[in-house]
Scaffold this motif. Structure first.
Motif, PDB file in Angstrom:
ATOM      1  N   TRP A  68       2.110 -10.359   2.364  1.00 46.29           N
ATOM      2  CA  TRP A  68       1.537  -9.481   2.541  1.00 46.29           C
ATOM      3  C   TRP A  68       2.639  -7.961   2.525  1.00 46.29           C
ATOM      4  O   TRP A  68       2.941  -7.230   1.707  1.00 46.29           O
ATOM      5  N   VAL A  69       3.402  -7.699   4.244  1.00 50.16           N
ATOM      6  CA  VAL A  69       4.027  -6.480   3.787  1.00 50.16           C
ATOM      7  C   VAL A  69       5.286  -6.672   3.194  1.00 50.16           C
ATOM      8  O   VAL A  69       6.174  -5.703   2.657  1.00 50.16           O
ATOM      9  N   GLY A  70       5.278  -7.343   3.085  1.00 52.86           N
ATOM     10  CA  GLY A  70       6.846  -8.293   1.861  1.00 52.86           C
ATOM     11  C   GLY A  70       6.809  -7.755   0.139  1.00 52.86           C
ATOM     12  O   GLY A  70       7.781  -7.232  -0.332  1.00 52.86           O
ATOM     13  N   GLY A  71       5.266  -8.499   0.502  1.00 52.49           N
ATOM     14  CA  GLY A  71       5.036  -8.072  -0.957  1.00 52.49           C
ATOM     15  C   GLY A  71       4.722  -6.734  -1.224  1.00 52.49           C
ATOM     16  O   GLY A  71       5.429  -5.890  -2.792  1.00 52.49           O
ATOM     17  N   MET A  72       4.207  -5.458  -0.388  1.00 54.95           N
ATOM     18  CA  MET A  72       4.033  -4.718  -0.735  1.00 54.95           C
ATOM     19  C   MET A  72       5.511  -3.174  -0.877  1.00 54.95           C
ATOM     20  O   MET A  72       5.964  -3.090  -1.509  1.00 54.95           O
ATOM     21  N   ASP A  76       4.264  -5.386  -4.860  1.00 57.22           N
ATOM     22  CA  ASP A  76       3.532  -6.801  -5.538  1.00 57.22           C
ATOM     23  C   ASP A  76       2.312  -6.538  -4.247  1.00 57.22           C
ATOM     24  O   ASP A  76       2.672  -7.371  -2.615  1.00 57.22           O
ATOM     25  N   PHE A  77       1.605  -6.005  -4.392  1.00 54.87           N
ATOM     26  CA  PHE A  77       0.001  -5.721  -3.283  1.00 54.87           C
ATOM     27  C   PHE A  77      -0.831  -7.093  -3.773  1.00 54.87           C
ATOM     28  O   PHE A  77      -1.671  -7.260  -2.522  1.00 54.87           O
ATOM     29  N   GLY A  78      -0.610  -8.061  -4.039  1.00 59.00           N
ATOM     30  CA  GLY A  78      -0.799  -9.637  -4.583  1.00 59.00           C
ATOM     31  C   GLY A  78      -2.212  -9.570  -4.994  1.00 59.00           C
ATOM     32  O   GLY A  78      -2.100  -8.414  -6.200  1.00 59.00           O
ATOM     33  N   THR A  79      -3.109 -10.247  -5.146  1.00 62.80           N
ATOM     34  CA  THR A  79      -4.794 -10.439  -6.097  1.00 62.80           C
ATOM     35  C   THR A  79      -5.081 -10.022  -5.999  1.00 62.80           C
ATOM     36  O   THR A  79      -5.800 -10.854  -4.516  1.00 62.80           O
ATOM     37  N   ALA A  88      -1.568  -4.680  -7.556  1.00 59.07           N
ATOM     38  CA  ALA A  88      -1.309  -2.930  -7.949  1.00 59.07           C
ATOM     39  C   ALA A  88      -1.797  -2.305  -8.658  1.00 59.07           C
ATOM     40  O   ALA A  88      -1.697  -1.014  -9.171  1.00 59.07           O
ATOM     41  N   GLN A  89      -2.005  -2.891  -9.702  1.00 61.25           N
ATOM     42  CA  GLN A  89      -2.438  -2.387 -10.928  1.00 61.25           C
ATOM     43  C   GLN A  89      -4.089  -1.600 -11.193  1.00 61.25           C
ATOM     44  O   GLN A  89      -4.244  -0.536 -11.532  1.00 61.25           O
ATOM     45  N   MET A  90      -4.661  -2.147 -10.483  1.00 58.49           N
ATOM     46  CA  MET A  90      -5.935  -2.133  -9.903  1.00 58.49           C
ATOM     47  C   MET A  90      -5.755  -0.707  -9.194  1.00 58.49           C
ATOM     48  O   MET A  90      -6.515   0.898  -9.183  1.00 58.49           O
ATOM     49  N   ILE A  91      -4.997  -0.066  -8.441  1.00 58.52           N
ATOM     50  CA  ILE A  91      -4.823   0.636  -7.915  1.00 58.52           C
ATOM     51  C   ILE A  91      -4.075   1.654  -7.871  1.00 58.52           C
ATOM     52  O   ILE A  91      -4.635   3.195  -8.150  1.00 58.52           O
ATOM     53  N   ALA A  92      -2.332   2.033  -9.178  1.00 58.72           N
ATOM     54  CA  ALA A  92      -2.485   2.942 -10.405  1.00 58.72           C
ATOM     55  C   ALA A  92      -3.197   3.083 -10.910  1.00 58.72           C
ATOM     56  O   ALA A  92      -4.150   4.285 -11.349  1.00 58.72           O
ATOM     57  N   ILE A 280      -7.848  -8.296   0.674  1.00 56.22           N
ATOM     58  CA  ILE A 280      -6.608  -8.145   0.322  1.00 56.22           C
ATOM     59  C   ILE A 280      -6.977  -6.275  -0.874  1.00 56.22           C
ATOM     60  O   ILE A 280      -5.749  -5.679  -0.505  1.00 56.22           O
ATOM     61  N   VAL A 281      -7.691  -5.956  -1.661  1.00 53.62           N
ATOM     62  CA  VAL A 281      -7.742  -4.578  -1.888  1.00 53.62           C
ATOM     63  C   VAL A 281      -8.053  -4.083  -0.869  1.00 53.62           C
ATOM     64  O   VAL A 281      -7.228  -2.719  -0.857  1.00 53.62           O
ATOM     65  N   VAL A 282      -9.123  -4.272   0.067  1.00 54.44           N
ATOM     66  CA  VAL A 282      -8.633  -3.389   1.312  1.00 54.44           C
ATOM     67  C   VAL A 282      -7.506  -3.172   2.056  1.00 54.44           C
ATOM     68  O   VAL A 282      -7.604  -1.571   1.936  1.00 54.44           O
TER      69      VAL A 282
END
Length: 315
Positions: A68-72, A76-79, A88-92, A280-282
Motif C-alpha cells: 500500500w505504501v509503495g503504491g502510494m 497507485d492507490f490500489g483498486t 487514485a481516479q476516484m480521489i482525483a 482501501i478507499v478509506v
C-alpha cells in the motif's frame, strides 16, 4: 533558513511514516470483513475465500501495508473493493470539489476575519469591540451545519439566488461550479472567521502593549501607522497557525457539509466507503488528508521563519 527547512522536512517525513502505520493499523483492526459484507451473510465460505483472494485480503498485513505504501509513493492507490475502479481516479475526481471548496471557504474566512479583527483591536473596550466579540462568540457557538441549513432556507428556498445542493461539474462552466460551492463555503467559513477574528484581535492587542510599540508612538507615529507598520506583522505568527489549521479542517472536516449539500467530495467519499467497508478507499483518502495536514503545517513553519527571523537564528 535552509538548515531550518531541512530539519522541518525531516520531521515531515517521520510524521508521514508514523501516520501511515497508524492509519493502516486502526482501519485494519476495525470489525467486519469487506468480502463478507459484499457477498452478504448467506454467502458460502469458499465464495468468500475466493473473493478475499481476488481482493488481496488473504495476504499478510505486513505485506499489504508495504504494498500500500509503495503504491502510494508511485501514485497507485490500489483498486476499490466496491466499485472496482482505481482509487487514485476516484480521489482525483472528488478532489476537484473538496479542494476548491476548502480554498473558497478559507478565502472568505480570511477576508472577513482580518478587517473585523483589526477593527476590534483598534477600538478595544469600545462599543464596536464589544459588538464584534459578541458576534464572534455566536459564530463559534453555532455549528456550521446549522449555518448551512439556515443558508439553504434563506438563499436557496426563499430568495432562490443559489442552488440548494448538488454540483454540476466544472465542465459545465466555472460560474455554475462557484454558485454551487458558495453556500457550503459560507457555512464552513463563518465559524472559522469568528475564531480567526478573535485570534487576530488578541494578537494585535498583545503587540500594541509591547515596548517597541510605545517607542514608535513616542517618535510621532499615529496609532493607525503603528498598527499597520509594526503590530500587524508581529501579530501574524499566531494567525498563521490558525490559518494552517483551518485549511486542514476545511479540507478534511467538511463531511457533514458535503452531506447537507450533496457534494461529491472527499468527505462524502469517505462516508460512503466506511458504510461499504471499502477499506482501501478509506485508508487512501484518510492518508491523503493527513498528508495535507502535515504538509500545510510544514508550510506554516516555513512561514514562521519568514516572518520571525529569531527562528532562523535558532535553527
Amino acid at each position: 533558513m535552509l538548515r531550518y527547512a531541512l530539519r522541518r522536512g525531516l520531521s515531515l517525513i517521520v510524521s508521514l511514516a508514523v501516520a501511515s502505520a497508524v492509519i493502516f493499523l486502526v482501519i485494519e483492526v476495525a470489525p467486519g470483513d469487506p468480502a463478507s459484507y459484499m457477498l452478504g451473510v448467506n454467502a458460502r465460505p469458499d465464495t468468500v475465500a475466493a473473493l478475499r483472494a481476488e481482493l488481496g485480503l488473504d495476504v499478510p498485513k505486513v505485506e499489504r501495508y508495504l504494498a500500500w505504501v509503495g503504491g502510494m509513493l508511485s501514485g497507485d492507490f490500489g483498486t476499490s473493493y466496491a466499485y472496482r475502479s482505481p482509487v487514485a481516479q476516484m480521489i482525483a475526481d472528488r478532489l476537484w470539489v473538496s479542494l476548491p471548496l476548502a480554498l473558497y471557504a478559507l478565502a472568505l474566512s480570511t477576508l472577513v476575519a482580518f478587517p473585523v479583527g483589526l477593527y476590534a483591536a483598534s477600538r478595544r473596550g469600545r462599543a464596536g469591540d464589544t459588538a464584534v466579540m459578541a458576534a464572534t462568540q455566536v459564530g463559534i457557538a453555532i455549528p456550521n451545519f446549522w449555518f448551512a441549513m439556515l443558508a439553504v432556507l434563506v438563499f436557496a428556498i426563499t430568495l432562490r439566488w443559489l442552488p440548494a445542493g448538488g454540483f454540476p461539474g466544472w465542465d459545465k462552466g466555472i460560474g455554475g461550479g462557484i454558485k454551487a460551492l458558495t453556500l457550503p463555503a459560507v457555512a464552513l467559513a463563518l465559524p472559522q472567521a469568528a475564531i480567526l477574528a478573535r485570534i487576530m484581535r488578541s494578537a494585535l492587542i498583545d503587540m500594541l502593549g509591547e515596548d517597541f510599540i510605545r517607542t514608535a508612538r513616542a517618535k510621532g507615529l499615529t496609532r493607525r501607522q503603528v498598527l499597520w507598520r509594526h503590530a500587524l506583522r508581529n501579530a501574524l505568527i499566531p494567525v498563521l497557525t490558525i490559518l494552517g489549521l483551518q485549511f486542514s479542517f476545511l479540507l478534511a472536516g467538511a463531511i457533514i457539509i458535503e452531506q447537507v449539500f450533496y457534494l461529491p467530495g472527499l468527505g462524502r467519499l469517505v462516508f460512503q466507503s466506511i458504510a461499504q467497508r471499502d477499506l482501501i478507499v478509506v485508508e487512501s483518502v484518510v492518508m491523503l488528508l493527513v498528508c495535507a495536514v502535515i504538509v500545510v503545517n510544514f508550510a506554516v513553519d516555513l512561514a514562521y521563519a519568514a516572518v520571525d527571523p529569531r527562528l532562523r537564528a535558532r535553527a
